[in-house]
Design an enzyme around this catalytic site. Structure first.
Site, PDB file in Angstrom:
ATOM      1  N   THR A 118      -5.051  11.103  -6.239  1.00  0.00           N
ATOM      2  CA  THR A 118      -5.512  10.621  -5.017  1.00  0.00           C
ATOM      3  C   THR A 118      -4.988  12.060  -3.899  1.00  0.00           C
ATOM      4  O   THR A 118      -4.510  12.406  -2.954  1.00  0.00           O
ATOM      5  CB  THR A 118      -4.498   8.825  -4.280  1.00  0.00           C
ATOM      6  N   GLU A 159       0.471  -1.576   0.176  1.00  0.00           N
ATOM      7  CA  GLU A 159      -0.373   0.197  -0.305  1.00  0.00           C
ATOM      8  C   GLU A 159       1.079   1.604  -0.056  1.00  0.00           C
ATOM      9  O   GLU A 159       0.591   2.397  -0.718  1.00  0.00           O
ATOM     10  CB  GLU A 159      -0.828   0.562   1.312  1.00  0.00           C
TER      11      GLU A 159
HETATM   12  P1  ADP Z   1      -8.311   2.755  -5.023  1.00  0.00           P
HETATM   13  O1  ADP Z   1      -8.116   3.694  -4.292  1.00  0.00           O
HETATM   14  O2  ADP Z   1      -9.055   2.098  -5.517  1.00  0.00           O
HETATM   15  O3  ADP Z   1      -8.158   1.818  -3.566  1.00  0.00           O
HETATM   16  P2  ADP Z   1      -5.169   3.150  -5.197  1.00  0.00           P
HETATM   17  O4  ADP Z   1      -4.513   4.577  -4.727  1.00  0.00           O
HETATM   18  O5  ADP Z   1      -5.286   2.087  -3.955  1.00  0.00           O
HETATM   19  O6  ADP Z   1      -6.727   2.590  -5.940  1.00  0.00           O
HETATM   20  O7  ADP Z   1      -4.468   2.592  -5.504  1.00  0.00           O
HETATM   21  C1  ADP Z   1      -4.136   3.121  -6.845  1.00  0.00           C
HETATM   22  C2  ADP Z   1      -2.769   3.284  -7.774  1.00  0.00           C
HETATM   23  O8  ADP Z   1      -1.447   1.817  -7.670  1.00  0.00           O
HETATM   24  C3  ADP Z   1      -2.945   3.545  -9.305  1.00  0.00           C
HETATM   25  O9  ADP Z   1      -1.709   4.680  -9.279  1.00  0.00           O
HETATM   26  C4  ADP Z   1      -1.646   1.734  -9.719  1.00  0.00           C
HETATM   27  O10 ADP Z   1      -1.037   2.055 -10.714  1.00  0.00           O
HETATM   28  C5  ADP Z   1      -1.208   1.386  -8.307  1.00  0.00           C
HETATM   29  N1  ADP Z   1      -1.065  -0.042  -8.470  1.00  0.00           N
HETATM   30  C6  ADP Z   1       0.437  -0.285  -8.499  1.00  0.00           C
HETATM   31  N2  ADP Z   1      -0.133  -2.375  -8.614  1.00  0.00           N
HETATM   32  C7  ADP Z   1      -1.269  -2.867  -8.748  1.00  0.00           C
HETATM   33  C8  ADP Z   1      -1.833  -3.243  -9.020  1.00  0.00           C
HETATM   34  N3  ADP Z   1      -1.884  -4.291  -8.429  1.00  0.00           N
HETATM   35  N4  ADP Z   1      -3.804  -3.045  -8.322  1.00  0.00           N
HETATM   36  C9  ADP Z   1      -4.761  -1.695  -8.099  1.00  0.00           C
HETATM   37  N5  ADP Z   1      -2.954  -0.757  -7.963  1.00  0.00           N
HETATM   38  C10 ADP Z   1      -2.142  -1.038  -8.513  1.00  0.00           C
END
Ligand code: ADP
Length: 308
Positions: free
Chosen positions: A181, A128
């Site tokens: 974000t 994360e």
């Molecule tokens: P969400 O807001 O849906 O929780 P996040 O902000 O946690 O999404 O994560 C998205 C970011 O993480 C993006 O920049 C994406 O490129 C990166 N990322 C890297 N690996 C992954 C993965 N396996 N799955 C999703 N996002 C990923």
């Protein structure tokens, strides 16, 4: 057992009064992952379907989380990871958390479970950290432990699983707009007044009590966020109309999921969830944005093993 297929669910974090600490796990929305034990050492991401995300282990949250686990638990074996993404990255419903938690859960199973779900949180959090710049546990914790979780501390990790009232149901709206974000973060003020802090901890304590007592009225009085929502909601189209439509249709509370753009409502029972879904559908349809709505029970199990 040399391979495992799992369902890695989506999750809602920053649940109104529990910014950065409260999260819950969703049921029908999530990714599938296949994890294989091999003779070559190290971690490889061999395939990603459904999204354009890096296969590079150091740039994918699944790879970073997997390597964090293997650093703590060295082994001769290697691991190959396939990810079938159904949760769009950046949607606000824990896309990166599903991959990070899924990777460490799967590897832990293939290693004969050296770690508990609670212990796996620290490894998933390292993944994360890659996605958002700072390690947080409020999405990976409910995915790994199931249900509704409260992060008391991340260093050391101390997460409490809260009870899930039986009829508690979530409605999730994902407006398909891009909300970085970084922008969602920049808009938050760094300081909180004493008055707002008192409101927030009063609401959070009350919400936790309401979960223990299945007191839906108290849930409804305490699902409030006077600190972050007033600013972040400005980035979400029709936020106030969506909130009003949901509450009018019977929602106990309505707020931003993660850092948005997804929003969530919590309610009692599927029928009420369907009414809320219809009400928000009407509002969001009127502004011509592409969207998805999910109705979900709270997933008390978290990650599920599909087949070995
Ligand atoms: P969400 O807001 O849906 O929780 P996040 O902000 O946690 O999404 O994560 C998205 C970011 O993480 C993006 O920049 C994406 O490129 C990166 N990322 C890297 N690996 C992954 C993965 N396996 N799955 C999703 N996002 C990923």
């Amino acid at each position: 057992m040399d391979q495992i297929k799992i369902f890695a669910p989506a999750s809602v974090a920053n649940v109104s009064c529990g910014f950065d600490v409260l999260g819950f796990c969703l049921d029908p929305v999530g990714d599938e992952m296949l994890i294989r034990k091999t003779n070559a050492s190290g971690v490889k991401i061999t395939k990603i379907e459904g999204q354009n995300l890096p296969l590079d282990v150091k740039k994918n949250v699944a790879g970073v989380a997997a390597e964090a686990l293997l650093k703590a638990h060295p082994t001769q074996s290697g691991f190959e990871i396939e990810i079938h993404k159904k949760i769009k990255a950046g949607s606000g419903i824990g896309s990166s958390a599903a991959s990070a938690a899924g990777a460490v859960f799967g590897i832990n199973e293939l290693l004969g479970k050296p770690y508990t779900a609670h212990e796996l949180i620290a490894f998933a959090m390292e993944g994360e950290g890659l996605a958002s710049g700072s390690a947080h546990a409020d999405n990976v914790a409910p995915v790994l432990m199931g249900g509704i979780t409260l992060v008391r501390s991340i260093n050391p990790v101390d997460v409490i699983q809260l009870p899930t009232p039986k009829a508690l149901t979530a409605v999730i709206l994902h407006p398909k707009i891009e909300l970085k974000t970084m922008h969602a973060r920049e808009i938050i003020k760094k300081n909180v007044t004493m008055e707002k802090a008192i409101q927030q901890w009063g609401n959070l304590g009350a919400f936790v009590s309401a979960l223990f007592n299945e007191d839906y009225d108290l849930m409804s009085r305490s699902l409030k966020d006077e600190i972050v929502e007033p600013m972040r909601s400005l980035l979400i189209p029709e936020f106030e109309s969506l909130k009003k439509a949901s509450i009018d249709a019977g929602a106990l509370g309505f707020g931003i999921s993660g850092s948005g753009p997804s929003v969530y409502a919590l309610t009692k029972g599927i029928d009420s969830a369907q009414k809320i879904s219809n009400a928000i559908n009407k509002v969001i349809s009127s502004i011509g944005i592409d969207f998805e709505i999910h109705i979900s029970k709270i997933n008390e199990q978290g990650i599920k093993i599909l087949t070995n």
